[in-house]
Design an enzyme around this catalytic site. Structure first.
Site, PDB file in Angstrom:
ATOM      1  N   GLY A   1       0.768  -1.059  -0.382  1.00  0.00           N
ATOM      2  CA  GLY A   1       0.099  -0.117   0.059  1.00  0.00           C
ATOM      3  C   GLY A   1       0.551   1.711  -0.041  1.00  0.00           C
ATOM      4  N   GLY A   2       1.314   1.613   0.981  1.00  0.00           N
ATOM      5  CA  GLY A   2       2.192   2.912   0.644  1.00  0.00           C
ATOM      6  C   GLY A   2       2.868   3.285   0.907  1.00  0.00           C
TER       7      GLY A   2
ATOM      8  N   LYS B   1       0.453   7.864   0.554  1.00  0.00           N
ATOM      9  CA  LYS B   1       0.522   8.932   1.427  1.00  0.00           C
ATOM     10  C   LYS B   1       2.380   9.371   0.389  1.00  0.00           C
ATOM     11  CE  LYS B   1      -1.215   7.475   4.833  1.00  0.00           C
ATOM     12  NZ  LYS B   1      -1.911   6.351   5.398  1.00  0.00           N
TER      13      LYS B   1
ATOM     14  N   SER C   1      -1.449   6.122  12.426  1.00  0.00           N
ATOM     15  CA  SER C   1      -1.784   5.162  11.567  1.00  0.00           C
ATOM     16  C   SER C   1      -1.530   3.443  12.422  1.00  0.00           C
ATOM     17  CB  SER C   1      -0.309   4.076  11.096  1.00  0.00           C
ATOM     18  OG  SER C   1       0.294   4.713   9.864  1.00  0.00           O
ATOM     19  N   ALA C   2      -2.718   2.774  11.824  1.00  0.00           N
ATOM     20  CA  ALA C   2      -3.395   2.159  13.035  1.00  0.00           C
ATOM     21  C   ALA C   2      -4.256   2.667  13.968  1.00  0.00           C
ATOM     22  CB  ALA C   2      -2.528   0.682  13.347  1.00  0.00           C
ATOM     23  N   CYS C   3      -4.434   3.867  14.271  1.00  0.00           N
ATOM     24  CA  CYS C   3      -4.913   4.605  15.422  1.00  0.00           C
ATOM     25  C   CYS C   3      -5.843   4.443  15.621  1.00  0.00           C
ATOM     26  CB  CYS C   3      -4.084   5.354  16.666  1.00  0.00           C
ATOM     27  SG  CYS C   3      -1.942   4.944  17.059  1.00  0.00           S
TER      28      CYS C   3
ATOM     29  N   LYS D   1      -8.835   6.215  12.416  1.00  0.00           N
ATOM     30  CA  LYS D   1      -8.887   7.119  12.072  1.00  0.00           C
ATOM     31  C   LYS D   1     -10.441   6.007  10.775  1.00  0.00           C
ATOM     32  CE  LYS D   1      -5.378   7.968   9.755  1.00  0.00           C
ATOM     33  NZ  LYS D   1      -4.598   7.119  10.617  1.00  0.00           N
ATOM     34  N   THR D   2      -9.999   5.186  10.539  1.00  0.00           N
ATOM     35  CA  THR D   2     -11.444   4.751  10.125  1.00  0.00           C
ATOM     36  C   THR D   2     -12.793   3.651  10.351  1.00  0.00           C
ATOM     37  OG1 THR D   2      -9.378   3.250   8.523  1.00  0.00           O
ATOM     38  CG2 THR D   2     -11.415   2.759   7.940  1.00  0.00           C
ATOM     39  N   ASN D   3     -12.176   3.763  11.867  1.00  0.00           N
ATOM     40  CA  ASN D   3     -12.871   3.650  12.770  1.00  0.00           C
ATOM     41  C   ASN D   3     -13.960   4.889  13.281  1.00  0.00           C
ATOM     42  OD1 ASN D   3     -13.452   0.490  13.648  1.00  0.00           O
ATOM     43  ND2 ASN D   3     -11.205   0.597  13.477  1.00  0.00           N
TER      44      ASN D   3
ATOM     45  N   GLY E   1     -17.991   2.617  18.785  1.00  0.00           N
ATOM     46  CA  GLY E   1     -19.033   3.788  18.234  1.00  0.00           C
ATOM     47  C   GLY E   1     -19.595   4.741  19.838  1.00  0.00           C
TER      48      GLY E   1
ATOM     49  N   ASN F   1     -16.978   6.969  21.203  1.00  0.00           N
ATOM     50  CA  ASN F   1     -16.742   7.821  20.651  1.00  0.00           C
ATOM     51  C   ASN F   1     -17.252   9.253  20.529  1.00  0.00           C
ATOM     52  OD1 ASN F   1     -14.167   6.374  21.588  1.00  0.00           O
ATOM     53  ND2 ASN F   1     -13.495   6.127  19.444  1.00  0.00           N
TER      54      ASN F   1
HETATM   55  P1  GTP Z   1      -4.281   3.951   9.381  1.00  0.00           P
HETATM   56  O1  GTP Z   1      -5.147   3.255   8.031  1.00  0.00           O
HETATM   57  O2  GTP Z   1      -3.137   2.708   9.092  1.00  0.00           O
HETATM   58  O3  GTP Z   1      -4.067   5.252   9.056  1.00  0.00           O
HETATM   59  O4  GTP Z   1      -5.342   3.104  10.320  1.00  0.00           O
HETATM   60  P2  GTP Z   1      -6.251   4.048  10.921  1.00  0.00           P
HETATM   61  O5  GTP Z   1      -6.007   5.404  12.551  1.00  0.00           O
HETATM   62  O6  GTP Z   1      -7.695   4.049  10.597  1.00  0.00           O
HETATM   63  O7  GTP Z   1      -6.736   2.634  12.179  1.00  0.00           O
HETATM   64  P3  GTP Z   1      -8.147   1.872  12.750  1.00  0.00           P
HETATM   65  O8  GTP Z   1     -10.022   2.989  12.716  1.00  0.00           O
HETATM   66  O9  GTP Z   1      -8.181   1.598  11.193  1.00  0.00           O
HETATM   67  O10 GTP Z   1      -8.130   1.245  13.489  1.00  0.00           O
HETATM   68  C1  GTP Z   1      -6.322   0.377  13.702  1.00  0.00           C
HETATM   69  C2  GTP Z   1      -6.755  -0.573  14.861  1.00  0.00           C
HETATM   70  O11 GTP Z   1      -7.636   0.272  16.190  1.00  0.00           O
HETATM   71  C3  GTP Z   1      -7.641  -1.870  15.123  1.00  0.00           C
HETATM   72  O12 GTP Z   1      -7.130  -2.939  15.274  1.00  0.00           O
HETATM   73  C4  GTP Z   1      -8.925  -0.756  15.678  1.00  0.00           C
HETATM   74  O13 GTP Z   1     -10.261  -2.071  15.788  1.00  0.00           O
HETATM   75  C5  GTP Z   1      -8.351  -0.726  16.771  1.00  0.00           C
HETATM   76  N1  GTP Z   1      -9.102   0.963  17.559  1.00  0.00           N
HETATM   77  C6  GTP Z   1     -10.495   1.389  16.446  1.00  0.00           C
HETATM   78  N2  GTP Z   1     -10.986   2.573  17.359  1.00  0.00           N
HETATM   79  C7  GTP Z   1     -10.966   2.340  18.744  1.00  0.00           C
HETATM   80  C8  GTP Z   1     -11.110   3.244  19.378  1.00  0.00           C
HETATM   81  O14 GTP Z   1     -12.260   3.435  19.762  1.00  0.00           O
HETATM   82  N3  GTP Z   1     -10.992   1.581  20.440  1.00  0.00           N
HETATM   83  C9  GTP Z   1      -9.957   0.539  21.283  1.00  0.00           C
HETATM   84  N4  GTP Z   1      -9.906   0.270  21.568  1.00  0.00           N
HETATM   85  N5  GTP Z   1      -9.297  -0.147  19.491  1.00  0.00           N
HETATM   86  C10 GTP Z   1      -9.987   0.802  18.632  1.00  0.00           C
HETATM   87  C1  SPV Z   2      -1.204   4.362   7.531  1.00  0.00           C
HETATM   88  O1  SPV Z   2       0.044   3.263   7.771  1.00  0.00           O
HETATM   89  O2  SPV Z   2      -1.298   4.932   7.980  1.00  0.00           O
HETATM   90  C2  SPV Z   2      -2.304   3.842   6.126  1.00  0.00           C
HETATM   91  C3  SPV Z   2      -1.846   2.484   5.641  1.00  0.00           C
HETATM   92  O3  SPV Z   2      -3.124   4.334   5.567  1.00  0.00           O
HETATM   93  S1  SPV Z   2      -0.865   3.159   3.397  1.00  0.00           S
HETATM   94  O4  SPV Z   2      -1.637   3.200   2.838  1.00  0.00           O
HETATM   95  O5  SPV Z   2       0.092   1.917   4.088  1.00  0.00           O
HETATM   96  O6  SPV Z   2       0.064   4.295   4.303  1.00  0.00           O
HETATM   97 MN    MN Z   3      -3.125   6.063   7.142  1.00  0.00          MN
END
Ligand code: GTP
Ligand code: SPV
Ligand code: MN
Length: 583
Positions: A199-200, A207, A249-251, A253-255, A492, A494
């Protein structure tokens, strides 16, 4: 042919001379073309068809096991002056970088097809949008770019009209981590990426273009390119407030971008509108407010943790027309990942029979690629050429301790410091150790295409006469208790925190003044129907002044690391808070 397209043709010819492809294909983005690419990948093993009954038009891609995440140590910003890239980036002199990576590109597409992928980042008719062309030898990249951007004929037409575009050259090469580089030349609007299909590293519109190149461009043109989701929150009165939020990342945003309101909120009439889940381009409008577009057209989301309970909107859009990368599959060939909560894995992400001794069934950074139009909460205003007006900016990190659930910055300058001071635990989205706290200003540490000192000064410059700036907040959904359990239910729920923010924006909610910012009093936060108790809320909103004193010492050292480029205003703001914490 117009001179614009002549320039593009000339570049394609140059690249073809260097890389020696067997064929050249100009992508038009059509369904027919996509089907041909899918068929090709099904026959060469790049894709596997998933269960056609439960998941029509869904495919699985298994990447090389050494190619599963962004590689920050191999990512370079190549400005003519080292100082302009800053201590936040790996730097190489442009001439040296070109020579190094061109040597890898030499003859690398022999026997392969070179795809020319014109794309537009942002609504095709928006003045805020920008175009690019990616040259790649990966059909998987083409298929993903088609979902993630406005790709094909319309983009090419816009490029022909405008003349400028970002040049991105990509080859998967040998997928050898020792022959891998992601190079950026912001002064030349050029990206060169070799040796990765992830991806990135490989979808260059994301990115590489929309953040690293665009942030550099945005600074000189007076706008902002940020690692932020954009979400519209409609209250029972029918007003919609748009919030932009930067989490690493993975903190989350999508959620947060596609959050499902708690039942009582839904019944009361709250609605959530998804505009974007990863990247936000913002500009001051004539009315003084900041207006934002999502430059992307799809979601490249983290699969693990996505379930009907945590994110039903995401799960529901994944049962047709989606590409899955590095997930596991069930015995009846449905995609599976940890946290899905239904089904069981039969085959792991590497294609082996699932054995818990080998670790998780799905890679922790396994992803889905899906068009934003498949999201139920997708906002119709996403296509508005002028973007949506932003009421609040939220910064956030993954912090097991110290950082409270939410606080508000006193004003814009304090908010910029709050963003600059962000810290977060590292995740599987990039290679390297996970769970280490590092400074990640505005969630842009891996993505800012220039010196952070200059970037903070650019942020501060938005505070000018006539500006109607959004309020700035900080959140932490990831605070843990003594047993290592999350204190806050998250997802939710949040919305309860966003409700307080919106009420603050409207002047309807109270706050407690502390040295680090304004916190809700626990009566300001609606916890009706939550299983957490008063004591948990107390802990979530507590400030440990002694520990914060330490934290701010660390923040001050970090800011000093940028020397003369750190804006004086930021140092003063930091000193003010340290003073308040000491007294
Ligand atoms: P990138 O695509 O890497 O930029 O990630 P992102 O910031 O969009 O993160 P995403 O929403 O995919 O969440 C990443 C992980 O965090 C997942 O495993 C989710 O289940 C978890 N997560 C998201 N929101 C919450 C929350 O409010 N509480 C907790 N405990 N976990 C969460
Ligand atoms: C991130 O890592 O912040 C993502 C996935 O959104 S990537 O497109 O690989 O950067
Ligand atoms: Mn990202």
């Amino acid at each position: 042919m117009s001179s614009q397209l002549a320039a593009l043709n000339q570049w394609v010819e140059e690249v073809a001379r260097l890389t020696q492809p067997e064929k050249i294909h100009w992508c038009d983005g059509s369904d027919v073309e996509n089907q041909l690419l899918v068929d090709l990948m099904l026959s060469n093993g790049d894709l596997m068809r998933l269960n056609e009954e439960t998941h029509p038009n869904c495919y699985l891609h298994r990447s090389h096991p050494d190619d599963v995440a962004r590689v920050e140590h191999l990512t370079f910003v190549c400005t003519s002056e080292r100082e302009d890239a800053g201590p936040n980036n790996h730097w190489m002199a442009p001439a040296e970088a070109h020579a190094k990576i061109d040597a890898l590109f030499e003859g690398c597409m022999r026997g392969r097809t070179l795809y020319v992928v014109p794309y537009c980042m942002g609504p095709i008719h928006s003045p805020l949008s920008r175009c690019g062309v990616e040259i790649t030898d990966s059909p998987y990249v083409v298929a993903n770019m088609r979902v993630m951007t406005r790709m094909g004929a319309d983009a090419l037409a816009r490029i022909e009209r405008e003349g400028t575009f970002v040049k991105g050259l990509h080859s998967i090469g040998e997928l050898d981590p020792d022959r891998r580089f992601i190079m950026h030349f912001p002064e030349e609007l050029t990206i060169k990426s070799y040796g990765s299909g992830y991806g990135g590293n490989a979808l260059l519109g994301k990115k590489c273009h929309a953040l690293r190149i665009a942030s550099h461009q945005a600074r000189s043109e007076g706008w902002l390119a940020e690692h932020m989701l954009i979400v519209g929150i409609q209250n029972p009165e029918g007003e919609t407030h748009y919030i932009a939020a930067a989490f690493p990342s993975a903190c989350g945003k999508t959620n947060l971008a596609m959050l499902i309101p708690p039942e009582a909120y839904e019944q009361a009439g709250w609605k959530v509108w998804t505009v974007g889940d990863d990247i936000c381009w913002m500009q001051a409008g004539e009315d003084g407010r900041l207006w934002a577009i999502n430059p992307e057209a799809g979601f490249f989301g983290v699969a693990p943790g996505t379930s009907s309970k945590t994110n039903r909107n995401a799960l529901d859009m994944l049962d047709h027309d989606a590409i899955f990368t590095n997930v596991a599959v069930t015995a009846d060939n449905q995609p599976w990942w940890e946290g899905l909560m239904v089904g069981e894995p039969a085959i792991d992400w590497r294609g082996r029979p699932y054995d818990p001794a080998n670790g998780p069934a799905a890679h922790p950074n396994s992803r889905f690629t899906v068009s934003a139009r498949q999201c139920r909460s997708y906002s119709p205003h996403t296509e508005d050429p002028q973007g949506v007006p932003i009421s609040a900016i939220v910064f956030g990190g993954r912090r097991a301790s110290l950082v409270p659930l939410v606080f508000e910055a006193r004003d814009w300058n304090h908010g910029v410091l709050v963003g600059a001071a962000m810290g977060s635990e590292t995740t599987a989205a990039a290679t390297g150790k996970v769970g280490i706290i590092r400074r990640d200003p505005m969630a842009m540490k891996p993505f800012c295409g220039y010196n952070f000192g200059d970037y903070w000064a650019h942020w501060l410059s938005f505070n000018r006469e006539g500006a109607k700036l959004p309020r700035i907040f900080h959140v932490n959904w990831f605070r843990k208790d003594g047993d290592g359990k999350f204190l806050w239910p998250g997802f939710g729920d949040n919305l309860r925190v966003l409700e307080w923010m919106i009420n603050r924006v409207k002047g309807d909610a109270g706050a407690v003044d502390t040295p680090i910012g304004l916190l809700p009093h626990h009566r300001d936060l609606n916890i009706d129907g939550l299983s957490i108790g008063h004591a948990d809320v107390e802990q979530l909103l507590a400030i440990d002044e002694h520990a914060w004193h330490q934290e701010y010492r660390d923040i001050a050292d970090y800011l000093d690391g940028f020397g003369g480029r750190t804006p004086e205003l930021l140092r003063q703001e930091c000193a003010r808070i340290r003073g308040a914490l000491a007294s």
